[in-house]
Each structure stands twice: as C-alpha cells, then as structure tokens.
Design a protein around this motif. Structure first.
Motif, short mmCIF file in Angstrom:
data_model
loop_
_atom_site.label_atom_id
_atom_site.label_comp_id
_atom_site.label_asym_id
_atom_site.label_seq_id
_atom_site.Cartn_x
_atom_site.Cartn_y
_atom_site.Cartn_z
N THR A 32 0.79 -1.31 0.14
CA THR A 32 0.13 0.10 0.04
C THR A 32 0.81 1.34 0.13
OG1 THR A 32 -1.72 -1.30 1.39
CG2 THR A 32 -1.89 1.07 1.04
N ALA A 33 1.79 1.27 0.70
CA ALA A 33 2.89 2.41 0.81
C ALA A 33 3.45 2.92 -0.52
CB ALA A 33 4.12 2.15 1.81
N SER A 36 0.85 4.08 -2.72
CA SER A 36 0.72 5.60 -2.04
C SER A 36 1.68 6.48 -2.95
CB SER A 36 0.63 5.62 -0.87
OG SER A 36 -0.41 4.86 -0.53
N LYS A 37 3.21 6.02 -2.93
CA LYS A 37 4.06 6.61 -3.44
C LYS A 37 3.83 7.13 -4.87
CE LYS A 37 7.67 5.33 -0.19
NZ LYS A 37 8.94 4.66 -0.07
N GLU A 39 0.91 6.85 -6.61
CA GLU A 39 -0.22 8.01 -6.82
C GLU A 39 0.04 9.34 -6.31
OE1 GLU A 39 -3.43 7.48 -7.77
OE2 GLU A 39 -2.71 5.50 -8.64
N PHE A 40 1.12 9.61 -5.24
CA PHE A 40 1.35 10.87 -4.85
C PHE A 40 2.22 11.37 -6.08
CE2 PHE A 40 4.58 13.83 -3.10
CZ PHE A 40 3.59 14.54 -2.32
N ASN A 43 -0.10 12.26 -8.90
CA ASN A 43 -0.81 13.52 -8.46
C ASN A 43 -0.07 15.08 -8.51
OD1 ASN A 43 -3.03 11.97 -8.21
ND2 ASN A 43 -2.87 11.64 -6.02
#
Length: 219
Positions: A32-33, A36-37, A39-40, A43
């Motif tokens: 998940t981490a 998230s990286k 996706e960050f 974005n």
C-alpha cells in the motif's frame, strides 16, 4: 542414527528457504505504501502541469515589475493599474514571484474615512480584515484636487479576505465596508474587480505550486 541426522538437516534447510521466500514477499502495508508513493508522484505531476497551464493562460493579464537592484518581483492585475491607486473603492492583490501575496483596500472619495480595516460580506458570512492603525506605514493617505485616497495593506492576510472572495460561489453581490475613525463607507465590489481578485488568487496559488521546481514557467 545417520538417517535421522540427514532428515533433520533437510528439514532445517527447507525451513530456511521458506523463511527467505517469505521475507521477500511485501506485506499488505508495504504494498500500500508503494502504491501511495506512485499515486502521490502522479498527482504531483498532474498538479504541476495544471499550475503551469494557469500561469500561461493568465500571465498576460498581469503587470510584472522586477527591481533591478534587489531582484524582487511584484505582480498585480492590470485591472488595478500600476502608476497610481485606482479612482474607486475596491480591493487589490499584490503578488510575489514565489506566490506569496497581500491584500490592499483602496478607498477613494471626497471625504476622509480614515479606515483601518474592511469587512467583506459574502452571502450570510462576514469576514473582517486585520486592523491597521492610521499611524502604520501600511496605512497610506493622499489627496489631490478635492479627492482623497486611503490605501491599507493587509500583509498578514488574517483572515484572507481576497481568498474568501475568490472561493465564493454565491450568486449574490460581494459587499465591502470601509471602517474608519470618522465613519464607514459601503460599496458593492464590481464584477470586473471581483474577477481580477479571483484571477490574482489563482495566479498566486499556481506560482506557489511551481516556484523553485524544474520546468517552472518564467515570469
């Protein structure tokens, strides 16, 4: 006895291999981490591209003044001019290259109000600016030919009345009250000035999002 020792050694080797295999499999939290990286980063890239687009589309609407000595850059909307304060009661935004800014109230009329703050009415909400005493260097006054100007600079932006105006999506008018020592004066912010404030905040936020980054547009 020899066979038993061989069997124990084999079981130990299998256990070690299984342990190594398990240690290479990421846990759900680690996976998940990692997502998230990604996706960050995605974005961030999209946000940067959006800010660049805003700067490019609005840049022509602003005066950009660069000081050749201290290298400072000041930016303000062309709706408010550059040579002198506008001959109307309004609010203006002055922006730096890094996207920071301050709001300025401009009173114009035949009689002094000596205003020290302004109130902005947006629908049912009222926002009151910080108070700047008349003796402050950020409270400026001038007069000429029977007309007076009172200019107050709100460098703390507490609360941020310009941002509140730019975010306001109500259909009603934006009303401004100049609160002074002698009296108060109410005006309705013109649609053109309201648009200029909105574009100023958009431009400032876009500059803040790109400042110092590789590929940031030149202003």
């Amino acid at each position: 006895m020899k066979n038993i020792l061989i069997l124990l050694a084999a079981l130990s080797l299998v256990a070690c291999k299984e342990g190594n295999i398990e240690s290479t499999i990421p846990t759900d939290k680690e996976a998940t981490a990692e997502i998230s990286k990604e996706e960050f980063a995605k974005n961030e890239k999209a946000s940067f591209a959006h800010d660049v687009k805003i700067i490019d589309s609005l840049k022509s609407k602003f005066h950009i003044k660069k000081d050749e000595f201290d290298k400072s850059v000041w930016i303000n909307h062309k709706a408010f001019g550059t040579k002198y304060w506008p001959n109307r009661c309004t609010l203006a935004v002055y922006i730096r290259e890094d996207g920071s800014y301050y709001t300025q109230s401009n009173y114009y009329g035949e009689d002094w109000v000596f205003h020290t703050n302004v109130q902005v009415k947006l629908g049912d909400e009222v926002f009151t600016s910080e108070t700047i005493p008349t003796y402050s260097k950020n409270n400026i006054k001038d007069n000429d030919g029977g007309q007076v100007w009172e200019v107050v600079q709100y460098t703390e932006n507490t609360p941020d009345i310009a941002q509140a105006i730019s975010y306001y999506d109500g259909k009603g008018p934006v009303k401004i009250r100049f609160n002074g020592r002698q009296s108060s004066h109410d005006v309705v912010l013109s649609k053109s000035d309201r648009k200029a404030i909105t574009e100023s905040i958009m431009f400032a936020e876009a500059l803040k999002g790109t400042f110092g980054k590789i590929g940031a547009p030149k202003i």
